[in-house]
Structure formats: C-alpha cells, structure tokens
Design an enzyme around this catalytic site. Structure first.
Site, PDB file in Angstrom:
ATOM      1  N   GLY A  36       0.816  -1.216   0.000  1.00  0.00           N
ATOM      2  CA  GLY A  36       0.000   0.000   0.000  1.00  0.00           C
ATOM      3  C   GLY A  36       0.845   1.258   0.000  1.00  0.00           C
ATOM      4  N   ASP A  37       1.965   1.225   0.700  1.00  0.00           N
ATOM      5  CA  ASP A  37       2.893   2.353   0.715  1.00  0.00           C
ATOM      6  C   ASP A  37       3.399   2.647  -0.696  1.00  0.00           C
ATOM      7  OD1 ASP A  37       4.855   4.257   1.980  1.00  0.00           O
ATOM      8  OD2 ASP A  37       6.283   2.764   1.248  1.00  0.00           O
TER       9      ASP A  37
END
Length: 153
Positions: A36-37
């Site tokens: 997600g980062d």
C-alpha cells in the site's frame, strides 16, 4: 468491471514476470501496508508530475509532504466515515499491528493510523478494487485541500 490502464499494467506485470497470484486474505497487515505504501507513493508521484516538469529535488519535496505519516493520518480521519465494514476491519488490523520500526519524527498515533491507511490501500490494490482505492484517496486528498483553504494557505 471495465479494464483501466492500471488493470492492464497489473495484468501485464504478472504475465511478463510470471508472478503467482497473491492470496490477499492470508497477507499480514504489514505486508498489505508494504504494498500500500508503494501504491500510494506512485499515486502521489503521478499527481505531482501532472502539475508540470520541475527539477527532481522539487518533485521530491512536494511528494514528501503527502507521504509522511501525519498527512496520511489526516487523510484517514476523513476517509474513515466512508469505509465499508470490511475496509474498516482491514484498516483496524493495520493500525493495531505492532511495527518493528519506530515512528521517525511522527507521533505513534499518526504512525499507526498511517500504517492502517497503507494496509487498506494495499488490500484494495491486491483485490484489484482500483476504482474504490482511487475514490478513497481522492476523498483524503480533497480533505487536505479543504484544510489548507480553511487555514488561509
């Protein structure tokens, strides 16, 4: 679901690199936050370059203000009211997971909320729910703009 550019890129990447499918439900919250980062970073970098060609250092400065934990935490506060029950569960799992690395110049609350934010984005990305992912990011980014306007910046 209509195929968009991201869907085509993801399928192409998996095919060319012969990647095995990922069982999203078996991923730990930190694995979801890890991907997600990256997804969020790519979204923000695309947004920053869309405003025009600039020196890379300037692009990096503009990107950094969006990818820090305190900014993600602010975005998540607004996004929370728009989450489904399943999305809330993923966010909470990410937020409540103990990370190995301490928060750097961020409060532990912001850091944990940002980890939940990234886990949620990673989950939506791996589930190929790209439209929903972008809808939530837009809600978060819009909330930042409203906050800036409210502060007279």
């Amino acid at each position: 679901m209509e195929k968009g550019m991201t869907f085509e890129f993801d399928d192409c990447m998996r095919e060319v690199l012969q990647l095995s499918p990922v069982d999203v439900d078996s991923c730990s919250p930190l694995v979801l936050a890890y991907i997600g980062d990256c997804v969020y970073d790519l979204i923000i970098k695309n947004r920053v370059i869309s405003f025009g060609n600039k020196p890379v250092h300037k692009l990096h400065e503009e990107t950094s203000s969006f990818v820090q934990a305190s900014t993600q935490s602010l975005m998540m506060r607004t996004m929370q009211q728009h989450l489904t029950e399943e999305e809330h569960a993923i966010y909470r799992r990410g937020r409540n997971t103990k990370s190995v690395s301490p928060a750097k110049n961020q409060s532990i609350t912001d850091y944990r909320r940002a980890t939940g934010f990234e886990a949620l984005l990673g989950f939506l990305y791996l589930k190929k729910e790209y439209a929903r992912l972008m809808q939530l990011v837009k809600i978060g980014l819009d909330s930042l703009e409203k906050k800036e306007l409210g502060n007279g910046e």
